[in-house]
Design an enzyme around this catalytic site. Structure first.
Site, PDB file in Angstrom:
ATOM      1  N   GLU A  89       0.829  -1.196   0.000  1.00 54.21           N
ATOM      2  CA  GLU A  89       0.000   0.000   0.000  1.00 54.21           C
ATOM      3  C   GLU A  89       0.864   1.247   0.000  1.00 54.21           C
ATOM      4  OE1 GLU A  89      -2.893  -0.020   3.112  1.00 54.21           O
ATOM      5  OE2 GLU A  89      -3.502  -2.066   2.680  1.00 54.21           O
TER       6      GLU A  89
ATOM      7  N   CYS B  85       3.044   8.658   1.117  1.00 52.85           N
ATOM      8  CA  CYS B  85       3.618   7.743   2.099  1.00 52.85           C
ATOM      9  C   CYS B  85       3.806   6.398   1.403  1.00 52.85           C
ATOM     10  CB  CYS B  85       2.658   7.623   3.283  1.00 52.85           C
ATOM     11  SG  CYS B  85       3.135   6.396   4.499  1.00 52.85           S
TER      12      CYS B  85
ATOM     13  N   CYS C  63       6.433  -6.933   6.999  1.00 51.20           N
ATOM     14  CA  CYS C  63       7.475  -6.421   7.892  1.00 51.20           C
ATOM     15  C   CYS C  63       7.799  -7.469   8.951  1.00 51.20           C
ATOM     16  CB  CYS C  63       7.020  -5.138   8.570  1.00 51.20           C
ATOM     17  SG  CYS C  63       8.321  -4.368   9.547  1.00 51.20           S
TER      18      CYS C  63
ATOM     19  N   CYS D 264       6.232  -5.085  15.662  1.00 49.28           N
ATOM     20  CA  CYS D 264       5.897  -4.108  16.704  1.00 49.28           C
ATOM     21  C   CYS D 264       4.439  -4.348  17.107  1.00 49.28           C
ATOM     22  CB  CYS D 264       6.067  -2.683  16.173  1.00 49.28           C
ATOM     23  SG  CYS D 264       7.770  -2.322  15.659  1.00 49.28           S
TER      24      CYS D 264
ATOM     25  N   CYS E  24       1.426  -2.173  15.502  1.00 47.99           N
ATOM     26  CA  CYS E  24       1.379  -1.917  14.065  1.00 47.99           C
ATOM     27  C   CYS E  24       0.777  -3.097  13.315  1.00 47.99           C
ATOM     28  CB  CYS E  24       2.787  -1.629  13.548  1.00 47.99           C
ATOM     29  SG  CYS E  24       2.843  -1.329  11.766  1.00 47.99           S
TER      30      CYS E  24
ATOM     31  N   GLY F 136       6.902  -1.843   5.983  1.00 45.60           N
ATOM     32  CA  GLY F 136       8.292  -2.290   5.953  1.00 45.60           C
ATOM     33  C   GLY F 136       9.270  -1.392   6.674  1.00 45.60           C
TER      34      GLY F 136
ATOM     35  N   SER G  98      11.835   6.894   7.657  1.00 45.15           N
ATOM     36  CA  SER G  98      11.459   6.577   9.043  1.00 45.15           C
ATOM     37  C   SER G  98      11.969   5.185   9.384  1.00 45.15           C
ATOM     38  CB  SER G  98       9.937   6.637   9.171  1.00 45.15           C
ATOM     39  OG  SER G  98       9.542   6.278  10.480  1.00 45.15           O
TER      40      SER G  98
ATOM     41  N   CYS H 174      -1.885   5.794   9.822  1.00 47.32           N
ATOM     42  CA  CYS H 174      -0.616   5.176  10.214  1.00 47.32           C
ATOM     43  C   CYS H 174      -0.825   3.846  10.906  1.00 47.32           C
ATOM     44  CB  CYS H 174       0.117   6.078  11.180  1.00 47.32           C
ATOM     45  SG  CYS H 174       0.520   7.651  10.488  1.00 47.32           S
TER      46      CYS H 174
HETATM   47  N1  SAH Z   1       9.594   0.618   9.968  1.00 47.52           N
HETATM   48  C1  SAH Z   1       9.686   2.042   9.865  1.00 47.52           C
HETATM   49  C2  SAH Z   1       8.737   2.599   8.850  1.00 47.52           C
HETATM   50  C3  SAH Z   1       7.273   2.252   9.122  1.00 47.52           C
HETATM   51  S1  SAH Z   1       6.399   3.662   9.562  1.00 47.52           S
HETATM   52  C4  SAH Z   1       9.443   2.676  11.216  1.00 47.52           C
HETATM   53  O1  SAH Z   1       9.006   1.967  12.108  1.00 47.52           O
HETATM   54  O2  SAH Z   1       9.734   3.837  11.386  1.00 47.52           O
HETATM   55  C5  SAH Z   1       6.146   3.416  11.242  1.00 47.52           C
HETATM   56  C6  SAH Z   1       5.295   4.522  11.780  1.00 47.52           C
HETATM   57  O3  SAH Z   1       3.921   4.203  11.597  1.00 47.52           O
HETATM   58  C7  SAH Z   1       5.451   4.693  13.256  1.00 47.52           C
HETATM   59  O4  SAH Z   1       6.500   5.505  13.637  1.00 47.52           O
HETATM   60  C8  SAH Z   1       4.170   5.376  13.574  1.00 47.52           C
HETATM   61  O5  SAH Z   1       4.321   6.723  13.256  1.00 47.52           O
HETATM   62  C9  SAH Z   1       3.208   4.748  12.637  1.00 47.52           C
HETATM   63  N2  SAH Z   1       2.362   3.726  13.272  1.00 47.52           N
HETATM   64  C10 SAH Z   1       2.510   2.382  13.280  1.00 47.52           C
HETATM   65  N3  SAH Z   1       1.484   1.802  13.898  1.00 47.52           N
HETATM   66  C11 SAH Z   1       0.648   2.790  14.274  1.00 47.52           C
HETATM   67  C12 SAH Z   1      -0.615   2.826  14.919  1.00 47.52           C
HETATM   68  N4  SAH Z   1      -1.267   1.724  15.299  1.00 47.52           N
HETATM   69  N5  SAH Z   1      -1.177   4.038  15.136  1.00 47.52           N
HETATM   70  C13 SAH Z   1      -0.555   5.165  14.732  1.00 47.52           C
HETATM   71  N6  SAH Z   1       0.608   5.185  14.105  1.00 47.52           N
HETATM   72  C14 SAH Z   1       1.206   4.022  13.871  1.00 47.52           C
END
Ligand code: SAH
Length: 358
Positions: A97, A110, A117, A121, A124, A166, A194, A338
């Protein structure tokens, strides 16, 4: 598009040098390389036949040997705030996406760096589906080109954030090639990578001549909490990460962005804010607070604090001299927000992705 049997060389994602090598035996004049480079990236053509500044014969010869692997948009969801989420299907069946985020004074794409991934986490959704594969440089640049074509936008003036699916620093070689191409039209100041903070990747980026903006997904200011929600913190704990960031070369006026997802009763207390202030002291930093976007696969504990707690947290950081903003939710009525990028299905035919709840 079914799994491709096209054995022609994909031109998309080739740097100018690689393009020159690939084309050497086919083109008649050296300046053709530049014409084709511009057609690929500035004009985002889908097919050699659209390179009308080349003669018919040359186009025919090119078409025999080369294709342009622009990722195919299979779905498009427009949210009420104008945010548009794109689903792409890749030749091997993987799905990724990317999100187009129009704002009053800027336009941001974005984009994804991997299909899936491995980092898992706990907040996420992308990680919930497990590890995928690295995207090629062509698939990374291709997301930008395909959305641009769809939205009729020029390359200039765009902002790009590597905040889709990713971990870009686990696919740094291809991300670097994509950046080399994109930065010919878009200033590196308008591009943000990021990362959770993969140390070898950060060390490598520190040596680049043209560095994009850096955003660190921090989300907790002590190892215990961070390891709980981000398993990668056990491999690269905070002390080493912060030391690497203190060494990281920052041009005048630039700051490192720290993303901090606020999760109710987990990392949203005033004590957490104070720890964050201490952790970032002496760094040129700005903090982006992100009230978590809940999702049913994340469970009931992954919910945002109430507005007062968010304000309190932000205020505390500001009082202690940190720049802290709260990220507005965008596109959440179509799960484009996000951490809600979930297209990836491990089944290459996409069965799992189709079966996934949305
Ligand atoms: N792996 C890289 C790029 C992915 S973007 C990284 O972790 O930086 C990751 C970003 O997505 C996080 O920093 C946060 O800003 C956002 N994110 C992930 N899960 C989220 C959630 N459940 N709610 C809001 N933001 C989230």
């Amino acid at each position: 598009m079914e799994t491709t049997t096209d054995t022609r060389t994909d031109l998309l994602g080739l740097s100018r040098e690689r393009l020159a090598e690939a084309l050497a035996s086919v083109i008649d004049r050296p300046f053709r390389v530049e014409q084709i480079y511009q057609a690929l990236y500035a004009r985002a053509v889908r097919d050699v036949s659209e390179m009308t500044d080349l003669g018919k014969e040359l186009r025919a010869r090119l078409a025999e040997r080369f294709r342009i692997g622009l990722p195919e948009i299979t779905e498009k969801r427009l949210a009420s705030d104008g945010t548009c989420k794109y689903l792409f299907k890749l030749p091997d069946g993987a799905t990724i996406e990317a999100v187009d985020i129009p704002e009053r004074h800027r336009r941001t794409f974005c984009i994804s760096s991997q299909a899936g991934c491995a980092l898992a986490c706990s907040f996420c959704v992308t990680g919930y589906w497990g590890a995928g594969r690295n995207l090629t440089a062509g698939e990374i640049v291709g997301q930008v080109l395909a959305i641009r074509a769809e939205a009729s936008l020029p390359m200039e003036g765009l902002n790009i954030v590597f905040m889709g699916m990713g971990e870009p620093l686990l696919n740094l070689e291809n991300v670097k090639t994509a950046l080399d191409i994109l930065t010919e039209w878009i200033s590196p100041h308008r591009i943000t990578v990021s990362t959770v903070g993969i140390l070898p990747g950060l060390e490598e980026m520190a040596g680049w001549e043209r560095r994009p903006n850096l955003a660190i997904s921090l989300h907790a200011a002590d190892d215990e909490k961070r390891s709980e929600i981000m398993p990668i913190n056990r491999t690269w704990p905070l002390a080493g990460l912060m030391a690497a960031l203190r060494r990281y070369p920052l041009e005048k006026g630039r700051k490192i962005t720290f993303e901090y997802i606020l999760i109710r009763d987990l990392n949203d207390s005033v004590r957490d804010a104070d720890r964050l202030v201490k952790l970032l002291s002496g760094l040129r930093a700005k903090v982006n607070l992100i009230p978590i976007n809940p999702d049913r696969v994340l469970g009931d504990r992954m919910v945002p604090p109430d507005d007062e707690a968010i304000d309190r947290f932000q205020e505390r950081l500001r009082q202690k001299g940190l720049i802290a903003t709260v990220r507005r939710r965008r596109g959440d009525d179509v799960s484009a927000a996000c951490g809600q990028l979930r297209a990836f299905g491990r089944d290459p035919r996409g069965v799992r992705a189709r079966g996934a709840a949305r």
